[in-house]
Write a protein that holds these residues in place. Structure first.
Motif, PDB file in Angstrom:
ATOM      1  N   TYR A  61     -43.635 107.378  25.846  1.00 43.88           N
ATOM      2  CA  TYR A  61     -44.035 108.772  26.021  1.00 43.88           C
ATOM      3  C   TYR A  61     -45.550 108.930  25.887  1.00 43.88           C
ATOM      4  CZ  TYR A  61     -39.044 109.548  25.047  1.00 43.88           C
ATOM      5  OH  TYR A  61     -37.679 109.505  25.060  1.00 43.88           O
ATOM      6  N   ARG A  62     -46.137 108.203  24.939  1.00 43.35           N
ATOM      7  CA  ARG A  62     -47.583 108.326  24.733  1.00 43.35           C
ATOM      8  C   ARG A  62     -48.369 107.743  25.914  1.00 43.35           C
ATOM      9  NH1 ARG A  62     -50.322 107.364  19.207  1.00 43.35           N
ATOM     10  NH2 ARG A  62     -51.477 109.152  20.003  1.00 43.35           N
ATOM     11  N   GLU A 100     -35.440 114.344  22.802  1.00 46.79           N
ATOM     12  CA  GLU A 100     -36.321 113.343  23.424  1.00 46.79           C
ATOM     13  C   GLU A 100     -37.476 114.013  24.147  1.00 46.79           C
ATOM     14  OE1 GLU A 100     -36.390 109.962  23.092  1.00 46.79           O
ATOM     15  OE2 GLU A 100     -34.919 110.481  21.542  1.00 46.79           O
ATOM     16  N   MET A 101     -37.204 115.111  24.802  1.00 48.72           N
ATOM     17  CA  MET A 101     -38.278 115.843  25.459  1.00 48.72           C
ATOM     18  C   MET A 101     -39.291 116.354  24.436  1.00 48.72           C
ATOM     19  SD  MET A 101     -37.958 119.253  27.783  1.00 48.72           S
ATOM     20  CE  MET A 101     -39.116 120.552  27.465  1.00 48.72           C
ATOM     21  N   ARG A 156     -40.061 114.985  21.571  1.00 50.98           N
ATOM     22  CA  ARG A 156     -40.886 113.841  21.173  1.00 50.98           C
ATOM     23  C   ARG A 156     -41.955 113.563  22.240  1.00 50.98           C
ATOM     24  NH1 ARG A 156     -35.670 111.210  19.420  1.00 50.98           N
ATOM     25  NH2 ARG A 156     -35.675 111.299  17.137  1.00 50.98           N
ATOM     26  N   ALA A 157     -41.540 113.643  23.499  1.00 54.41           N
ATOM     27  CA  ALA A 157     -42.476 113.361  24.586  1.00 54.41           C
ATOM     28  C   ALA A 157     -43.594 114.400  24.648  1.00 54.41           C
ATOM     29  CB  ALA A 157     -41.735 113.305  25.917  1.00 54.41           C
ATOM     30  N   ARG A 191     -39.550 104.058  22.762  1.00 51.39           N
ATOM     31  CA  ARG A 191     -39.540 105.319  23.505  1.00 51.39           C
ATOM     32  C   ARG A 191     -40.797 106.129  23.218  1.00 51.39           C
ATOM     33  NH1 ARG A 191     -34.331 105.629  21.320  1.00 51.39           N
ATOM     34  NH2 ARG A 191     -34.680 107.679  20.361  1.00 51.39           N
ATOM     35  N   GLN A 225     -37.272 116.758  32.617  1.00 53.27           N
ATOM     36  CA  GLN A 225     -35.974 117.062  32.004  1.00 53.27           C
ATOM     37  C   GLN A 225     -35.134 117.768  33.052  1.00 53.27           C
ATOM     38  OE1 GLN A 225     -34.851 116.464  28.851  1.00 53.27           O
ATOM     39  NE2 GLN A 225     -33.034 117.764  28.792  1.00 53.27           N
ATOM     40  N   PHE A 244     -43.210 114.300  31.444  1.00 55.27           N
ATOM     41  CA  PHE A 244     -41.816 114.075  31.083  1.00 55.27           C
ATOM     42  C   PHE A 244     -40.970 115.054  31.883  1.00 55.27           C
ATOM     43  CE2 PHE A 244     -37.863 114.664  28.822  1.00 55.27           C
ATOM     44  CZ  PHE A 244     -37.572 113.397  28.329  1.00 55.27           C
ATOM     45  N   CYS A 268     -47.180 114.489  26.611  1.00 51.67           N
ATOM     46  CA  CYS A 268     -46.706 114.639  27.988  1.00 51.67           C
ATOM     47  C   CYS A 268     -46.737 116.099  28.438  1.00 51.67           C
ATOM     48  CB  CYS A 268     -45.269 114.137  28.118  1.00 51.67           C
ATOM     49  SG  CYS A 268     -45.071 112.347  28.079  1.00 51.67           S
ATOM     50  N   ALA A 290     -47.159 107.979  29.057  1.00 44.47           N
ATOM     51  CA  ALA A 290     -46.780 108.733  30.254  1.00 44.47           C
ATOM     52  C   ALA A 290     -47.586 110.019  30.378  1.00 44.47           C
ATOM     53  CB  ALA A 290     -45.289 109.046  30.209  1.00 44.47           C
ATOM     54  N   ILE A 326     -41.919 110.133  33.388  1.00 45.76           N
ATOM     55  CA  ILE A 326     -40.898 109.452  32.593  1.00 45.76           C
ATOM     56  C   ILE A 326     -39.705 110.376  32.411  1.00 45.76           C
ATOM     57  CG2 ILE A 326     -41.773 110.190  30.312  1.00 45.76           C
ATOM     58  CD1 ILE A 326     -41.135 107.259  29.388  1.00 45.76           C
TER      59      ILE A 326
END
Length: 353
Positions: free
Chosen positions: A250-251, A268-269, A271-272, A246, A258, A256, A277, A253, A182
């Motif tokens: 992430y949960r 956002e990363m 959070r992932a 979102r 970047q 992640f 992730c 995926a 993701i």
């Protein structure tokens, strides 16, 4: 504690990372029961000098953000009249920092300067001098701390405080559909999504699925590139998604990715990663993303599309997770307490406690 937040411009004027960072801070303080006052340009209708919104008091010292000189001229006396325990100022424009410093002196309050760095101007003598006027400089990452030291700020006066995330919300959000890779970011000139697409194209003969979250002016260009690379049938361009959507994505995926070229803090990363992730970062000199995965066995740093593809393959051997306790220290309450500890330290060093 009474906190005076100084920022000519707010999220109610313009949607920027710097403005949202300051908005997050004042919300953290407000939610903890502190008395928050924001000194800014007016964004509300009418000529009223003060405006209450969501238990925050806004003081409009100028008619709009273009009336900078009026704002700066009124700020010192306004701060002294409020009598705050601490003054928390944004770094832009630099003239407001000097005015905030004068006002804080009148109010016998320390000054904390918030420098997020997403719209940092080129170094110049005036800006560099003003940046050093605060009692403490707070930045979101080691990358921005380095920029500050290059401007002559003493390293002992710099505090690194990351953007916060809501750990409980991440833990409690149901996982979305399973996906291998993701990516999430606004698809603009700094997105650098092509690096991920080219890396995925290297794995054309493997089984994988990917999701791209976000919209922007380069979305059609990226969709066309995925088609040209003959991988568009395995990539979902999801467009803009709510925070809840979102987190769920992430949960669900596994990895992640970047790859953005400029990022002062990869919220956002983060959070992932908290959502379980594996993190794969393409290193760039103006991005701090690699700081989150250094020394971590579920993080990979790459410098090319080939290395990125290899990292995706290697990440496939790691277990899937839906939450990672390692990132609990980035929770909103923890970050709020770090700010409060800095405030109290400044008060103590200034003989105010």
């Amino acid at each position: 504690m009474r906190v005076a937040v100084v920022s000519l411009e707010t999220v109610h004027h313009r949607d920027t990372e710097t403005n949202w960072r300051l908005q997050t801070v004042l919300e953290l303080l407000r939610d903890a029961g502190h008395d928050v006052h924001v000194f800014c340009a007016r964004f509300w209708d009418g000529d009223g000098r003060t405006f209450e919104r969501d238990d925050v008091t806004y003081h409009g010292l100028a008619a709009d953000v273009d009336a900078r000189h009026s704002f700066v001229a009124r700020l010192p006396v306004a701060l002294a009249s409020l009598g705050p325990d601490v003054v928390h100022a944004s770094e832009r424009p630099p003239s407001q920092v000097l005015a905030a410093s004068w006002g804080a002196t009148l109010a016998r309050a320390p000054v904390l300067l918030e420098w997020y760095g997403d719209d940092a101007p080129a170094s110049d003598g005036w800006t560099d001098w003003v940046t050093r006027r605060a009692d403490r400089l707070v930045v979101p990452s080691e990358l921005v701390a380095t920029w500050a030291r290059e401007r002559g700020v003493d390293g002992d006066d710099i505090e690194i405080v990351p953007n916060p995330i809501d750990v409980d919300r991440i833990r409690d959000t149901p996982a979305g559909d399973a996906v291998d890779v993701i990516y999430a970011r606004r698809l603009d000139e700094g997105a650098n999504l092509e690096s991920l697409l080219l890396g995925l194209a290297e794995l054309r003969d493997r089984e994988w699925t990917a999701t791209v979250v976000g919209d922007g002016p380069r979305r059609e260009e990226y969709e066309q590139l995925a088609s040209d690379l003959r991988i568009d049938d395995r990539i979902t361009f999801a467009g803009e998604c709510s925070l809840e959507e979102r987190i769920a994505a992430y949960r669900g995926a596994h990895v992640f990715a970047q790859t953005a070229e400029h990022c002062v803090f990869p919220t956002e990363m983060l959070r992932a990663l908290a959502a379980g992730c594996v993190g794969i970062i393409e290193y760039h000199v103006d991005s701090s993303a690699h700081e989150l995965v250094e020394g971590w066995d579920r993080g990979f740093r790459t410098t090319s599309e080939e290395e990125l593809a290899d990292a995706i393959l290697e990440a496939g051997d790691l277990e899937r997770r839906e939450f990672d306790e390692r990132f609990a220290d980035y929770d909103r309450d923890v970050v709020r307490d770090r700010y409060l500890a800095i405030y109290r330290s400044l008060q103590e060093s200034n003989g105010l406690l």
